[in-house]
Scaffold this motif. Sequence first.
Motif, PDB file in Angstrom:
ATOM      1  N   MET A   1     -13.279  40.628 -51.117  1.00 28.98           N
ATOM      2  CA  MET A   1     -12.389  39.422 -50.996  1.00 28.98           C
ATOM      3  C   MET A   1     -12.411  38.656 -52.300  1.00 28.98           C
ATOM      4  N   SER A   2     -11.405  38.185 -52.725  1.00 30.79           N
ATOM      5  CA  SER A   2     -11.421  37.452 -53.962  1.00 30.79           C
ATOM      6  C   SER A   2     -11.136  35.986 -53.609  1.00 30.79           C
ATOM      7  N   LEU A   3     -11.726  35.116 -54.094  1.00 32.56           N
ATOM      8  CA  LEU A   3     -11.369  33.825 -54.221  1.00 32.56           C
ATOM      9  C   LEU A   3     -10.750  33.255 -55.568  1.00 32.56           C
ATOM     10  N   SER A   4      -9.890  32.382 -55.068  1.00 35.66           N
ATOM     11  CA  SER A   4      -8.855  31.852 -56.438  1.00 35.66           C
ATOM     12  C   SER A   4      -9.267  30.294 -56.373  1.00 35.66           C
ATOM     13  N   LYS A   5      -9.490  29.751 -57.521  1.00 38.71           N
ATOM     14  CA  LYS A   5      -9.582  28.303 -57.476  1.00 38.71           C
ATOM     15  C   LYS A   5      -8.126  27.514 -58.041  1.00 38.71           C
ATOM     16  N   THR A   6      -8.031  26.150 -57.491  1.00 35.39           N
ATOM     17  CA  THR A   6      -6.741  25.681 -57.688  1.00 35.39           C
ATOM     18  C   THR A   6      -7.513  24.307 -58.245  1.00 35.39           C
ATOM     19  N   LYS A   7      -6.782  23.817 -59.142  1.00 29.23           N
ATOM     20  CA  LYS A   7      -6.808  22.601 -59.809  1.00 29.23           C
ATOM     21  C   LYS A   7      -5.655  21.532 -59.245  1.00 29.23           C
ATOM     22  N   ILE A   8      -5.808  20.533 -58.716  1.00 31.66           N
ATOM     23  CA  ILE A   8      -4.803  19.426 -58.378  1.00 31.66           C
ATOM     24  C   ILE A   8      -4.449  19.057 -59.746  1.00 31.66           C
ATOM     25  N   MET A   9      -3.355  18.981 -60.088  1.00 30.47           N
ATOM     26  CA  MET A   9      -2.645  18.522 -61.322  1.00 30.47           C
ATOM     27  C   MET A   9      -2.083  16.921 -61.142  1.00 30.47           C
ATOM     28  N   LYS A  10      -2.028  16.494 -59.892  1.00 36.86           N
ATOM     29  CA  LYS A  10      -1.386  15.242 -59.608  1.00 36.86           C
ATOM     30  C   LYS A  10      -2.096  14.068 -60.252  1.00 36.86           C
ATOM     31  N   ASP A  11      -1.597  13.108 -60.845  1.00 35.80           N
ATOM     32  CA  ASP A  11      -2.016  11.997 -61.509  1.00 35.80           C
ATOM     33  C   ASP A  11      -2.489  10.972 -60.296  1.00 35.80           C
ATOM     34  N   ILE A  12      -4.001  10.724 -60.149  1.00 34.69           N
ATOM     35  CA  ILE A  12      -4.310  10.049 -59.207  1.00 34.69           C
ATOM     36  C   ILE A  12      -5.123   8.713 -59.835  1.00 34.69           C
ATOM     37  N   LYS A  13      -4.616   7.679 -59.685  1.00 31.00           N
ATOM     38  CA  LYS A  13      -5.025   6.402 -60.383  1.00 31.00           C
ATOM     39  C   LYS A  13      -6.288   5.862 -59.588  1.00 31.00           C
ATOM     40  N   PHE A  14      -7.453   5.483 -60.358  1.00 29.25           N
ATOM     41  CA  PHE A  14      -8.471   4.858 -59.836  1.00 29.25           C
ATOM     42  C   PHE A  14      -8.716   3.312 -60.306  1.00 29.25           C
ATOM     43  N   GLN A  15      -9.596   2.892 -59.786  1.00 35.06           N
ATOM     44  CA  GLN A  15      -9.910   1.238 -60.232  1.00 35.06           C
ATOM     45  C   GLN A  15     -11.082   1.053 -61.014  1.00 35.06           C
ATOM     46  N   MET A  16     -11.356   0.354 -62.088  1.00 33.88           N
ATOM     47  CA  MET A  16     -12.399  -0.091 -62.494  1.00 33.88           C
ATOM     48  C   MET A  16     -13.569  -0.741 -61.649  1.00 33.88           C
ATOM     49  N   SER A  17     -12.893  -1.330 -60.809  1.00 38.45           N
ATOM     50  CA  SER A  17     -13.806  -2.153 -59.815  1.00 38.45           C
ATOM     51  C   SER A  17     -13.166  -1.802 -58.388  1.00 38.45           C
ATOM     52  N   LEU A  18     -14.328  -2.126 -57.333  1.00 40.62           N
ATOM     53  CA  LEU A  18     -13.959  -1.943 -55.991  1.00 40.62           C
ATOM     54  C   LEU A  18     -14.290  -3.183 -55.178  1.00 40.62           C
ATOM     55  N   ASP A  19     -13.674  -3.665 -54.280  1.00 38.42           N
ATOM     56  CA  ASP A  19     -14.117  -4.636 -53.463  1.00 38.42           C
ATOM     57  C   ASP A  19     -14.101  -4.081 -51.952  1.00 38.42           C
ATOM     58  N   LEU A  20     -14.956  -3.896 -51.486  1.00 36.77           N
ATOM     59  CA  LEU A  20     -15.174  -3.152 -50.119  1.00 36.77           C
ATOM     60  C   LEU A  20     -15.230  -4.285 -48.977  1.00 36.77           C
ATOM     61  N   TYR A  21     -15.069  -5.615 -49.132  1.00 36.12           N
ATOM     62  CA  TYR A  21     -15.447  -6.431 -48.182  1.00 36.12           C
ATOM     63  C   TYR A  21     -14.547  -6.530 -46.913  1.00 36.12           C
ATOM     64  N   GLU A  22     -13.311  -6.141 -47.153  1.00 37.47           N
ATOM     65  CA  GLU A  22     -12.347  -6.025 -45.944  1.00 37.47           C
ATOM     66  C   GLU A  22     -12.847  -4.750 -45.084  1.00 37.47           C
ATOM     67  N   HIS A  23     -13.494  -3.815 -45.428  1.00 27.92           N
ATOM     68  CA  HIS A  23     -14.094  -2.874 -44.802  1.00 27.92           C
ATOM     69  C   HIS A  23     -15.302  -3.216 -43.949  1.00 27.92           C
ATOM     70  N   CYS A  24     -15.879  -3.914 -44.196  1.00 24.79           N
ATOM     71  CA  CYS A  24     -17.315  -4.513 -43.719  1.00 24.79           C
ATOM     72  C   CYS A  24     -17.155  -5.139 -42.138  1.00 24.79           C
ATOM     73  N   THR A  25     -18.001  -5.209 -41.366  1.00 26.81           N
ATOM     74  CA  THR A  25     -18.042  -5.756 -40.044  1.00 26.81           C
ATOM     75  C   THR A  25     -18.091  -7.147 -40.394  1.00 26.81           C
ATOM     76  N   ASP A  26     -17.621  -8.261 -39.269  1.00 27.79           N
ATOM     77  CA  ASP A  26     -17.425  -9.650 -39.376  1.00 27.79           C
ATOM     78  C   ASP A  26     -19.010 -10.055 -39.615  1.00 27.79           C
ATOM     79  N   ASP A  27     -20.208  -9.501 -39.190  1.00 26.92           N
ATOM     80  CA  ASP A  27     -21.549  -9.980 -39.144  1.00 26.92           C
ATOM     81  C   ASP A  27     -21.927  -9.856 -40.659  1.00 26.92           C
ATOM     82  N   LEU A  28     -21.562  -8.584 -41.345  1.00 25.27           N
ATOM     83  CA  LEU A  28     -22.008  -8.232 -42.507  1.00 25.27           C
ATOM     84  C   LEU A  28     -21.029  -9.147 -43.458  1.00 25.27           C
TER      85      LEU A  28
END
Length: 170
Positions: A1-28
């Motif tokens: 069995m031969s496996l082939s590799k694929t690289k996703i060539m789509k331009d996917i933007k990322f951020q230099m900073s993240l703020d995950l506050y909105e994903h936290c519980t109310d207590d946190l």
Amino acid sequence: MSLSKTKIMKDIKFQMSLDLYEHCTDDLKIKMDPYRTKMNEMEEKEKNAIKKRGKAATVKPPNPDDDPDMYEPYWFPDDLGSNNTGKYQLLGVLTHKGRGNSGHYATWVKRHGDWFLLNDSKVSSVTEDDILKLSGGGEYHSAYILLYGPARIRTSVPEAEEEMEVDPAK
């Protein structure tokens, strides 16, 4: 069995900073609020200090490794290793350049406020714009793994220009 590799060539933007506050519980969120308020106050003081100097120069933040007292701890006192603000900064990127079945990996790291490309035994200085170009979309370096670390709260902001290291390149 031969496996082939694929690289996703789509331009996917990322951020230099993240703020995950909105994903936290109310207590946190309640637990984080005083730290976030202090961080926002220090960021505002830094903006005002730059305005007072009347220059558009970019001020390099102090390095926490050189002077750890310049920053508040980023964890809760009862939870070492946690993040007390929910804010993160991009500190490193692992990239792949080439096709799915061949290519080259490289590492891009932020150190002392500056970005560097570590490519085998060669280390090169790069800009934040270079980092943002790693979003993919072709055979150039594409971000494969993004490494974020906690944003730090400054303990003080020097008012006088001579107290701050100004980066003339920016």
